[in-house]
Design an enzyme around this catalytic site. Structure first.
Site, PDB file in Angstrom:
ATOM      1  N   ASP A  13     -30.559  -9.072  -2.158  1.00  0.00           N
ATOM      2  CA  ASP A  13     -30.704  -7.624  -2.645  1.00  0.00           C
ATOM      3  C   ASP A  13     -30.186  -7.556  -4.022  1.00  0.00           C
ATOM      4  O   ASP A  13     -29.648  -6.531  -4.455  1.00  0.00           O
ATOM      5  CB  ASP A  13     -29.890  -6.733  -1.593  1.00  0.00           C
ATOM      6  CG  ASP A  13     -28.524  -7.321  -1.468  1.00  0.00           C
ATOM      7  OD1 ASP A  13     -27.997  -7.996  -2.023  1.00  0.00           O
ATOM      8  OD2 ASP A  13     -27.534  -6.437  -0.664  1.00  0.00           O
TER       9      ASP A  13
ATOM     10  N   HIS B 133     -26.965  -8.597  -5.080  1.00  0.00           N
ATOM     11  CA  HIS B 133     -25.514  -8.440  -5.128  1.00  0.00           C
ATOM     12  C   HIS B 133     -25.070  -9.851  -6.016  1.00  0.00           C
ATOM     13  O   HIS B 133     -25.548 -11.013  -5.805  1.00  0.00           O
ATOM     14  CB  HIS B 133     -24.893  -8.199  -3.897  1.00  0.00           C
ATOM     15  CG  HIS B 133     -24.746  -9.124  -2.781  1.00  0.00           C
ATOM     16  ND1 HIS B 133     -25.258  -8.995  -1.485  1.00  0.00           N
ATOM     17  CD2 HIS B 133     -24.595 -10.576  -2.869  1.00  0.00           C
ATOM     18  CE1 HIS B 133     -25.112 -10.325  -0.835  1.00  0.00           C
ATOM     19  NE2 HIS B 133     -24.652 -11.067  -1.832  1.00  0.00           N
TER      20      HIS B 133
ATOM     21  N   ASP C 145     -14.692 -13.318  -3.569  1.00  0.00           N
ATOM     22  CA  ASP C 145     -14.337 -12.261  -2.561  1.00  0.00           C
ATOM     23  C   ASP C 145     -13.893 -12.640  -1.209  1.00  0.00           C
ATOM     24  O   ASP C 145     -13.663 -13.895  -1.100  1.00  0.00           O
ATOM     25  CB  ASP C 145     -15.874 -11.866  -2.447  1.00  0.00           C
ATOM     26  CG  ASP C 145     -16.985 -12.777  -2.550  1.00  0.00           C
ATOM     27  OD1 ASP C 145     -16.622 -13.915  -2.155  1.00  0.00           O
ATOM     28  OD2 ASP C 145     -18.196 -12.506  -2.925  1.00  0.00           O
TER      29      ASP C 145
HETATM   30  C1  F6R Z   1     -20.074 -15.263  -1.796  1.00  0.00           C
HETATM   31  C2  F6R Z   1     -20.908 -14.295  -2.682  1.00  0.00           C
HETATM   32  C3  F6R Z   1     -22.155 -13.966  -2.546  1.00  0.00           C
HETATM   33  C4  F6R Z   1     -23.037 -15.105  -2.337  1.00  0.00           C
HETATM   34  C5  F6R Z   1     -24.630 -14.289  -2.080  1.00  0.00           C
HETATM   35  C6  F6R Z   1     -25.441 -15.592  -1.953  1.00  0.00           C
HETATM   36  O1  F6R Z   1     -18.826 -15.680  -2.374  1.00  0.00           O
HETATM   37  O2  F6R Z   1     -20.082 -13.890  -3.689  1.00  0.00           O
HETATM   38  O3  F6R Z   1     -22.577 -12.962  -3.548  1.00  0.00           O
HETATM   39  O4  F6R Z   1     -23.100 -15.844  -3.465  1.00  0.00           O
HETATM   40  O5  F6R Z   1     -24.354 -13.765  -1.035  1.00  0.00           O
HETATM   41  O6  F6R Z   1     -25.157 -16.536  -0.765  1.00  0.00           O
HETATM   42  P1  F6R Z   1     -25.936 -17.775  -0.506  1.00  0.00           P
HETATM   43  O7  F6R Z   1     -25.538 -18.729  -1.595  1.00  0.00           O
HETATM   44  O8  F6R Z   1     -25.452 -18.150   0.768  1.00  0.00           O
HETATM   45  O9  F6R Z   1     -27.270 -17.367  -0.254  1.00  0.00           O
END
Ligand code: F6R
Length: 261
Positions: free
Chosen positions: A136, A138, A67
């Site tokens: 959440d 995602h 992303d």
């Molecule tokens: C970032 C991504 C997001 C993160 C998620 C968790 O490329 O795809 O889905 O993996 O927001 O982020 P952290 O690891 O910082 O808690």
């Protein structure tokens, strides 16, 4: 879906790095799908250590981005392209020419998204996609209620995700872009092996919904239940709300050594 409970984030990083190293030994030009954020850092550090010791050769490896923020110039230190250059390409010795990602500055965002989906297909598809998970639920930046068959496209971040990511922007949520390009859930599900890594108590609810809840767009990561080879690696804190934790531990403890994740 396989669930592996590890003692801590370092052990999770080593386990996932081992899986990537095994893949690269089997297929030296494998396409690794990589995530950004804090969670995957121990994976990249453990894999870089293997590269330094000569245990794995990344000279032909290829890397695909999951992303990207919309509107941040590619050379902005927090554009995911910059982050991945710093945290993945340089430490692993992978040439910029072996990297692919969507153009977050394109005037025609949807055309850039379509071009990226095509590029992934033409490259033969992602062999192993590493995923983090949002509080959440995602994956990538497919926020709750994203279509489970979505393709790469622009999404609006939730306020919670922008707050969660403010730590990368001097703690200032106003600097966190509102929009991102993300591989869709359908795009992500095309990778041959999905590895979701979650660490810390803050991820425990999202992990429980992903693994033990229904497949539902309200928890985008639950789409992993539909994938034939999905591995969820969690530390003890992130596993705290799993009802079947004992079964997951038992299964992993009795797995044949040769099988890997
Ligand atoms: C970032 C991504 C997001 C993160 C998620 C968790 O490329 O795809 O889905 O993996 O927001 O982020 P952290 O690891 O910082 O808690």
């Amino acid at each position: 879906m396989e669930v592996v409970i590890v003692p801590d984030a370092k052990a999770g990083g080593e386990l996932v790095a081992d899986a990537m190293a095994q893949l690269l030994r089997r297929k030296p030009d494998a396409l690794l799908g990589v995530a950004t954020g804090s969670t995957p850092l121990p994976v990249y550090q453990a894999l870089a250590a293997q590269v330094c010791s000569g245990a794995v050769d990344t000279s032909r490896a290829r890397v695909a981005q999951l992303d990207e923020y919309v509107g941040l110039p590619a050379d902005h230190p927090e554009s995911y392209r910059s982050v991945l250059r710093r945290e993945v390409l340089e430490p692993l010795g992978i040439a910029p020419a072996s990297f692919m990602g969507p153009d977050g500055t394109a005037e025609d965002v949807q055309a850039a998204c379509d071009a990226y989906d095509r590029q992934l297909g033409e490259a033969g598809g992602v062999d192993l996609q590493l995923l983090g998970i949002g509080t959440d639920g995602h994956i990538g930046f497919n926020e709750p209620c994203s279509s489970l068959v979505s393709r790469t496209r622009i999404k609006t971040l939730t306020e919670q995700t922008r707050k969660d990511n403010a730590r990368f922007f001097d703690g200032d949520v106003e600097q966190v872009p509102h929009h991102v390009i993300t591989q869709g859930i359908g795009t992500i599900l095309e990778a041959r092996h999905l590895v979701l890594l979650a660490t810390g108590a803050g991820k425990a609810d999202a992990v429980a919904a992903t693994v033990e809840g229904p497949v539902a767009a309200v928890c985008p990561a639950s789409a992993l239940q539909m994938h034939p080879h999905a591995t969820v690696v969690v530390d003890e804190a992130a596993a705290a709300k799993l009802e079947h934790a004992d079964y997951f531990r038992y299964t992993f403890a009795h797995k044949p050594d040769w099988q890997g994740i």
